[in-house]
Design a protein around this motif. Structure first.
Motif, PDB file in Angstrom:
ATOM      1  N   GLY A  60     -11.160   0.648   9.595  1.00  0.00           N
ATOM      2  CA  GLY A  60     -10.444  -0.390  10.323  1.00  0.00           C
ATOM      3  C   GLY A  60      -8.947  -0.144  10.349  1.00  0.00           C
ATOM      4  O   GLY A  60      -8.448   0.864   9.872  1.00  0.00           O
ATOM      5  N   ALA A  61      -8.242  -1.115  10.924  1.00  0.00           N
ATOM      6  CA  ALA A  61      -6.790  -0.992  11.115  1.00  0.00           C
ATOM      7  C   ALA A  61      -6.061  -0.807   9.789  1.00  0.00           C
ATOM      8  O   ALA A  61      -6.466  -1.361   8.761  1.00  0.00           O
ATOM      9  N   ARG A  62      -4.998  -0.052   9.840  1.00  0.00           N
ATOM     10  CA  ARG A  62      -4.182   0.203   8.658  1.00  0.00           C
ATOM     11  C   ARG A  62      -3.433  -1.067   8.279  1.00  0.00           C
ATOM     12  O   ARG A  62      -2.681  -1.615   9.081  1.00  0.00           O
ATOM     13  N   PRO A  63      -3.615  -1.551   7.049  1.00  0.00           N
ATOM     14  CA  PRO A  63      -2.844  -2.721   6.610  1.00  0.00           C
ATOM     15  C   PRO A  63      -1.355  -2.366   6.532  1.00  0.00           C
ATOM     16  O   PRO A  63      -0.991  -1.221   6.250  1.00  0.00           O
ATOM     17  N   ASP A  64      -0.498  -3.332   6.788  1.00  0.00           N
ATOM     18  CA  ASP A  64       0.950  -3.102   6.714  1.00  0.00           C
ATOM     19  C   ASP A  64       1.332  -2.546   5.344  1.00  0.00           C
ATOM     20  O   ASP A  64       0.863  -3.044   4.317  1.00  0.00           O
ATOM     21  N   GLY A  65       2.165  -1.522   5.358  1.00  0.00           N
ATOM     22  CA  GLY A  65       2.645  -0.931   4.110  1.00  0.00           C
ATOM     23  C   GLY A  65       1.670   0.038   3.464  1.00  0.00           C
ATOM     24  O   GLY A  65       1.914   0.505   2.355  1.00  0.00           O
ATOM     25  N   TYR A  66       0.576   0.339   4.139  1.00  0.00           N
ATOM     26  CA  TYR A  66      -0.421   1.242   3.568  1.00  0.00           C
ATOM     27  C   TYR A  66      -0.449   2.553   4.342  1.00  0.00           C
ATOM     28  O   TYR A  66       0.016   2.647   5.461  1.00  0.00           O
ATOM     29  N   GLU A  67      -1.005   3.577   3.713  1.00  0.00           N
ATOM     30  CA  GLU A  67      -1.188   4.870   4.355  1.00  0.00           C
ATOM     31  C   GLU A  67      -2.540   5.430   3.932  1.00  0.00           C
ATOM     32  O   GLU A  67      -3.183   4.892   3.033  1.00  0.00           O
ATOM     33  N   VAL A  68      -2.953   6.511   4.578  1.00  0.00           N
ATOM     34  CA  VAL A  68      -4.252   7.102   4.273  1.00  0.00           C
ATOM     35  C   VAL A  68      -4.130   7.935   3.002  1.00  0.00           C
ATOM     36  O   VAL A  68      -3.236   8.763   2.875  1.00  0.00           O
ATOM     37  N   PRO A  80     -15.025  10.775   5.684  1.00  0.00           N
ATOM     38  CA  PRO A  80     -14.702   9.347   5.584  1.00  0.00           C
ATOM     39  C   PRO A  80     -14.886   8.785   4.173  1.00  0.00           C
ATOM     40  O   PRO A  80     -14.189   7.851   3.783  1.00  0.00           O
ATOM     41  N   ARG A  81     -15.784   9.377   3.391  1.00  0.00           N
ATOM     42  CA  ARG A  81     -16.017   8.909   2.016  1.00  0.00           C
ATOM     43  C   ARG A  81     -14.844   9.252   1.097  1.00  0.00           C
ATOM     44  O   ARG A  81     -14.739   8.702   0.008  1.00  0.00           O
ATOM     45  N   HIS A  82     -14.028  10.195   1.512  1.00  0.00           N
ATOM     46  CA  HIS A  82     -12.891  10.619   0.699  1.00  0.00           C
ATOM     47  C   HIS A  82     -11.590   9.929   1.099  1.00  0.00           C
ATOM     48  O   HIS A  82     -10.572  10.131   0.452  1.00  0.00           O
ATOM     49  N   LEU A  83     -11.621   9.151   2.176  1.00  0.00           N
ATOM     50  CA  LEU A  83     -10.404   8.535   2.711  1.00  0.00           C
ATOM     51  C   LEU A  83     -10.392   7.034   2.458  1.00  0.00           C
ATOM     52  O   LEU A  83     -11.428   6.376   2.535  1.00  0.00           O
ATOM     53  N   TYR A  84      -9.216   6.512   2.166  1.00  0.00           N
ATOM     54  CA  TYR A  84      -9.077   5.061   1.995  1.00  0.00           C
ATOM     55  C   TYR A  84      -7.630   4.675   2.258  1.00  0.00           C
ATOM     56  O   TYR A  84      -6.734   5.514   2.223  1.00  0.00           O
ATOM     57  N   TRP A  85      -7.400   3.399   2.543  1.00  0.00           N
ATOM     58  CA  TRP A  85      -6.045   2.882   2.729  1.00  0.00           C
ATOM     59  C   TRP A  85      -5.470   2.577   1.358  1.00  0.00           C
ATOM     60  O   TRP A  85      -6.113   1.924   0.540  1.00  0.00           O
ATOM     61  N   GLY A  86      -4.263   3.030   1.106  1.00  0.00           N
ATOM     62  CA  GLY A  86      -3.609   2.763  -0.176  1.00  0.00           C
ATOM     63  C   GLY A  86      -2.109   2.649   0.014  1.00  0.00           C
ATOM     64  O   GLY A  86      -1.563   3.049   1.037  1.00  0.00           O
ATOM     65  N   THR A  87      -1.447   2.135  -0.985  1.00  0.00           N
ATOM     66  CA  THR A  87       0.011   2.008  -0.926  1.00  0.00           C
ATOM     67  C   THR A  87       0.649   3.389  -1.066  1.00  0.00           C
ATOM     68  O   THR A  87       0.004   4.355  -1.492  1.00  0.00           O
ATOM     69  N   ARG A  88       1.916   3.471  -0.724  1.00  0.00           N
ATOM     70  CA  ARG A  88       2.656   4.723  -0.877  1.00  0.00           C
ATOM     71  C   ARG A  88       2.628   5.170  -2.338  1.00  0.00           C
ATOM     72  O   ARG A  88       2.436   6.347  -2.642  1.00  0.00           O
ATOM     73  N   ALA A  89       2.819   4.214  -3.245  1.00  0.00           N
ATOM     74  CA  ALA A  89       2.814   4.535  -4.679  1.00  0.00           C
ATOM     75  C   ALA A  89       1.457   5.109  -5.102  1.00  0.00           C
ATOM     76  O   ALA A  89       1.399   6.094  -5.846  1.00  0.00           O
ATOM     77  N   LYS A  90       0.381   4.520  -4.619  1.00  0.00           N
ATOM     78  CA  LYS A  90      -0.961   5.014  -4.938  1.00  0.00           C
ATOM     79  C   LYS A  90      -1.160   6.422  -4.386  1.00  0.00           C
ATOM     80  O   LYS A  90      -1.720   7.304  -5.057  1.00  0.00           O
ATOM     81  N   ASN A  91      -0.691   6.655  -3.173  1.00  0.00           N
ATOM     82  CA  ASN A  91      -0.818   7.969  -2.559  1.00  0.00           C
ATOM     83  C   ASN A  91      -0.026   9.010  -3.358  1.00  0.00           C
ATOM     84  O   ASN A  91      -0.519  10.116  -3.598  1.00  0.00           O
ATOM     85  N   MET A  92       1.179   8.658  -3.788  1.00  0.00           N
ATOM     86  CA  MET A  92       1.976   9.592  -4.581  1.00  0.00           C
ATOM     87  C   MET A  92       1.316   9.851  -5.939  1.00  0.00           C
ATOM     88  O   MET A  92       1.299  10.979  -6.417  1.00  0.00           O
TER      89      MET A  92
END
Length: 161
Positions: A60-68, A80-92
Motif C-alpha cells: 500500500g501507500a507509503r506512510p508519511d516519513g517512511y521509506e522502503v 515482496p516478503r523482504h520489503l516493508y515500510w520503515g522510518t529512516r532510522a530503522k532503514n539506517m
C-alpha cells in the motif's frame, strides 16, 4: 539493440514476476540499477526504484516519513516478503546491521586536510610544551592559533605522537 528493455518490459516483469513472487530467497531485479544497487524504474510508475514500486503495490501507500526497507539487506532484491515500510532510522539501522554502511578510514595528521602543522612541527610543539614553554609562545613561533597548540597539549589532535 541498445541494451535498454522494450517499453513496458520492466513494469510487466515487476507485475507478473516480482509482485506475485512467493519464494523465500532474494529476487534480484534483472534490469538497470542505480549506483546503490537498487533497480531503476520510470517515475511514471509512481516510484523511482523497483523495490519502492513493489512495496507500493504490495504493502500500500507509503506512510508519511517512511521509506522502503529490506529485511535481507540486498539492494537489488524486489521480493515482496523482504520489503516493508520503515522510518529512516530503522532503514539506517538495517543498513548497519547488514554491513551496507561502512565508515571511511580516519585520516590523521597531514593526511587530514585540516592540519596546519607537519608531523615534525607537532612533535616539536609537544616537546616544547613538555619543557614548559607556553602554548601561546609556540603558536606564535608557527603562526597558528593558540587553540592549535592547546589541541596538541590536551591530545585532541596529534594524540598518537
Amino acid at each position: 539493440m541498445s541494451g535498454k528493455p522494450a517499453n513496458g518490459t520492466v513494469k510487466r516483469w515487476l507485475d507478473q514476476v516480482a509482485i506475485p513472487y512467493q519464494g523465500r530467497e532474494c529476487l534480484l531485479f534483472p534490469f538497470s540499477r542505480l549506483k546503490s544497487g537498487h533497480g531503476r524504474v520510470s517515475s511514471r510508475l509512481g516510484a523511482n526504484t523497483a523495490h519502492a514500486y513493489v512495496a507500493l503495490r504490495v504493502h500500500g501507500a507509503r506512510p508519511d516519513g517512511y521509506e522502503v526497507c529490506h529485511d535481507c539487506g540486498n539492494p537489488p532484491c524486489v521480493n515482496p516478503r523482504h520489503l516493508y515500510w520503515g522510518t529512516r532510522a530503522k532503514n539506517m539501522d538495517d543498513r548497519w546491521r547488514h554491513g551496507e554502511m561502512v565508515l571511511p578510514p580516519t585520516k590523521r595528521g597531514v593526511e587530514n586536510g585540516n592540519s596546519v602543522l607537519t608531523e615534525d612541527q607537532a612533535r616539536y610543539a609537544k616537546a616544547r610544551l613538555k619543557a614548559g614553554v607556553s602554548a601561546p609562545e609556540i603558536a606564535e613561533r608557527f603562526g597558528v592559533p593558540k587553540q592549535t597548540i592547546y589541541n596538541i597539549k590536551y591530545g585532541t589532535t596529534w594524540a598518537w605522537l
